[in-house]
Scaffold this motif. Structure first.
Motif, mmCIF file in Angstrom:
data_model
loop_
_atom_site.group_PDB
_atom_site.id
_atom_site.type_symbol
_atom_site.label_atom_id
_atom_site.label_comp_id
_atom_site.label_asym_id
_atom_site.label_seq_id
_atom_site.Cartn_x
_atom_site.Cartn_y
_atom_site.Cartn_z
ATOM 1 N N GLN A 181 0.823 -1.208 0.000
ATOM 2 C CA GLN A 181 0.000 0.000 0.000
ATOM 3 C C GLN A 181 0.858 1.260 0.000
ATOM 4 O OE1 GLN A 181 -3.510 -0.318 -0.328
ATOM 5 N NE2 GLN A 181 -3.000 1.707 -1.085
ATOM 6 N N ALA A 182 1.886 1.277 0.835
ATOM 7 C CA ALA A 182 2.751 2.457 0.911
ATOM 8 C C ALA A 182 3.481 2.714 -0.404
ATOM 9 C CB ALA A 182 3.755 2.289 2.053
ATOM 10 N N LEU A 183 4.029 1.668 -0.995
ATOM 11 C CA LEU A 183 4.766 1.831 -2.248
ATOM 12 C C LEU A 183 3.841 2.166 -3.417
ATOM 13 C CD1 LEU A 183 7.378 -1.021 -1.834
ATOM 14 C CD2 LEU A 183 7.840 1.442 -1.844
ATOM 15 N N THR A 184 2.673 1.570 -3.427
ATOM 16 C CA THR A 184 1.711 1.885 -4.483
ATOM 17 C C THR A 184 1.236 3.327 -4.356
ATOM 18 O OG1 THR A 184 1.014 -0.414 -4.701
ATOM 19 C CG2 THR A 184 -0.520 1.262 -5.503
ATOM 20 N N ASP A 185 0.921 3.742 -3.149
ATOM 21 C CA ASP A 185 0.488 5.128 -2.932
ATOM 22 C C ASP A 185 1.563 6.112 -3.388
ATOM 23 O OD1 ASP A 185 -1.882 4.163 -1.857
ATOM 24 O OD2 ASP A 185 -1.352 4.648 0.230
ATOM 25 N N GLU A 186 2.810 5.805 -3.065
ATOM 26 C CA GLU A 186 3.900 6.698 -3.463
ATOM 27 C C GLU A 186 4.101 6.679 -4.977
ATOM 28 O OE1 GLU A 186 6.896 9.564 -3.025
ATOM 29 O OE2 GLU A 186 5.140 9.013 -1.848
ATOM 30 N N THR A 187 3.979 5.530 -5.596
ATOM 31 C CA THR A 187 4.111 5.429 -7.053
ATOM 32 C C THR A 187 3.036 6.250 -7.749
ATOM 33 O OG1 THR A 187 5.088 3.222 -6.855
ATOM 34 C CG2 THR A 187 4.189 3.822 -9.007
ATOM 35 N N VAL A 188 1.808 6.128 -7.287
ATOM 36 C CA VAL A 188 0.694 6.893 -7.866
ATOM 37 C C VAL A 188 0.909 8.390 -7.636
ATOM 38 C CG1 VAL A 188 -1.790 7.337 -7.697
ATOM 39 C CG2 VAL A 188 -0.935 4.981 -7.768
ATOM 40 N N ALA A 189 1.365 8.768 -6.457
ATOM 41 C CA ALA A 189 1.611 10.179 -6.165
ATOM 42 C C ALA A 189 2.698 10.750 -7.073
ATOM 43 C CB ALA A 189 1.992 10.354 -4.702
ATOM 44 N N VAL A 190 3.757 9.988 -7.278
ATOM 45 C CA VAL A 190 4.834 10.420 -8.173
ATOM 46 C C VAL A 190 4.306 10.570 -9.594
ATOM 47 C CG1 VAL A 190 6.985 9.648 -9.287
ATOM 48 C CG2 VAL A 190 6.765 9.576 -6.783
ATOM 49 N N ARG A 191 3.534 9.599 -10.048
ATOM 50 C CA ARG A 191 2.983 9.676 -11.401
ATOM 51 C C ARG A 191 2.111 10.926 -11.561
ATOM 52 N NH1 ARG A 191 0.343 4.775 -12.253
ATOM 53 N NH2 ARG A 191 -1.600 5.691 -11.568
ATOM 54 N N LYS A 192 1.261 11.202 -10.580
ATOM 55 C CA LYS A 192 0.399 12.388 -10.649
ATOM 56 C C LYS A 192 1.222 13.674 -10.670
ATOM 57 C CE LYS A 192 -3.727 10.383 -8.568
ATOM 58 N NZ LYS A 192 -4.627 10.375 -7.391
ATOM 59 N N MET A 193 2.304 13.712 -9.893
ATOM 60 C CA MET A 193 3.175 14.889 -9.894
ATOM 61 C C MET A 193 3.804 15.106 -11.267
ATOM 62 S SD MET A 193 5.231 14.638 -6.270
ATOM 63 C CE MET A 193 6.291 16.021 -6.676
ATOM 64 N N ILE A 194 4.229 14.008 -11.885
ATOM 65 C CA ILE A 194 4.852 14.122 -13.205
ATOM 66 C C ILE A 194 3.823 14.601 -14.232
ATOM 67 C CG2 ILE A 194 6.040 12.885 -15.066
ATOM 68 C CD1 ILE A 194 7.119 10.972 -12.853
ATOM 69 N N ILE A 195 2.616 14.043 -14.166
ATOM 70 C CA ILE A 195 1.552 14.462 -15.089
ATOM 71 C C ILE A 195 1.272 15.954 -14.933
ATOM 72 C CG2 ILE A 195 -0.920 14.241 -15.581
ATOM 73 C CD1 ILE A 195 -0.575 11.197 -14.878
ATOM 74 N N LYS A 196 1.199 16.419 -13.693
ATOM 75 C CA LYS A 196 0.935 17.847 -13.446
ATOM 76 C C LYS A 196 2.084 18.696 -13.994
ATOM 77 C CE LYS A 196 -0.211 21.203 -9.969
ATOM 78 N NZ LYS A 196 -0.067 21.645 -8.623
ATOM 79 N N TYR A 197 3.302 18.288 -13.722
ATOM 80 C CA TYR A 197 4.458 19.035 -14.214
ATOM 81 C C TYR A 197 4.471 19.066 -15.738
ATOM 82 C CZ TYR A 197 9.215 20.855 -14.365
ATOM 83 O OH TYR A 197 10.319 21.635 -14.604
ATOM 84 N N GLN A 198 4.159 17.923 -16.341
ATOM 85 C CA GLN A 198 4.130 17.832 -17.805
ATOM 86 C C GLN A 198 3.075 18.785 -18.384
ATOM 87 O OE1 GLN A 198 2.441 14.313 -19.588
ATOM 88 N NE2 GLN A 198 4.139 14.196 -21.046
ATOM 89 N N SER A 199 1.914 18.844 -17.757
ATOM 90 C CA SER A 199 0.841 19.707 -18.267
ATOM 91 C C SER A 199 1.238 21.186 -18.131
ATOM 92 C CB SER A 199 -0.480 19.432 -17.574
ATOM 93 O OG SER A 199 -0.446 19.868 -16.232
ATOM 94 N N GLU A 200 1.981 21.518 -17.090
ATOM 95 C CA GLU A 200 2.465 22.902 -16.927
ATOM 96 C C GLU A 200 3.513 23.253 -17.984
ATOM 97 O OE1 GLU A 200 3.758 22.921 -12.858
ATOM 98 O OE2 GLU A 200 1.704 22.882 -12.091
ATOM 99 N N LEU A 201 4.294 22.269 -18.391
ATOM 100 C CA LEU A 201 5.291 22.490 -19.441
ATOM 101 C C LEU A 201 4.635 22.830 -20.770
ATOM 102 C CD1 LEU A 201 8.063 19.717 -19.482
ATOM 103 C CD2 LEU A 201 8.384 22.177 -19.355
ATOM 104 N N LYS A 202 3.528 22.149 -21.032
ATOM 105 C CA LYS A 202 2.856 22.313 -22.327
ATOM 106 C C LYS A 202 2.055 23.606 -22.415
ATOM 107 C CE LYS A 202 2.420 17.383 -23.267
ATOM 108 N NZ LYS A 202 1.499 16.268 -23.459
ATOM 109 N N SER A 203 1.745 24.213 -21.268
ATOM 110 C CA SER A 203 0.911 25.442 -21.321
ATOM 111 C C SER A 203 1.728 26.700 -21.407
ATOM 112 C CB SER A 203 0.002 25.495 -20.106
ATOM 113 O OG SER A 203 0.706 25.372 -18.892
#
Length: 117
Positions: free
Chosen positions: A95-117
């Motif tokens: 649970q801890a590792l999955t939660d952290e993996t999902v959180a990291v993925r969401k952070m990258i997605i957010k950062y990526q979307s900010e790059l494109k705007s």
């Protein structure tokens, strides 16, 4: 050129990589060329692609490497599920590792979307 060391997405994905390397040491020796190798390659691909993208000259190129990192995070999420389902990792670690993996993925997605705007 960006300094990947300063990016929170890189720092957090690097810590995740260290944690997965640590827990995968407990996997059976018979998995050294199987799941252990696969999950380690996938998780290390996350900060590696962030770092490589930072070395590119354009935001478009950087966004491409972030997309690869996102795919690797999704791969890690599945491999954690597999490791859990075959009893290589316990419920709490899963649970801890999955939660952290999902959180990291969401952070990258957010950062990526900010790059494109």
């Amino acid at each position: 050129m960006r300094d990947f060391h300063k990016l929170m997405i890189w720092q957090r994905s690097h810590r995740l990589t260290l944690e997965i390397y640590k827990i995968s040491k407990t996997f059976p020796k018979s998995e050294i060329f199987g799941l252990t190798s696969q999950i380690r390659r996938a998780v290390s691909s996350i900060p590696t692609n962030i770092a490589e993208g930072c070395g590119r000259n354009s935001s478009k190129d950087f966004a491409h490497f972030l997309q690869i990192a996102i795919g690797s995070a999704t791969e890690v999420e599945y491999q954690l599920l597999l490791a859990h389902d075959i009893n290589y990792i316990n419920d709490d670690d899963y649970q801890a590792l999955t939660d952290e993996t999902v959180a990291v993925r969401k952070m990258i997605i957010k950062y990526q979307s900010e790059l494109k705007s």
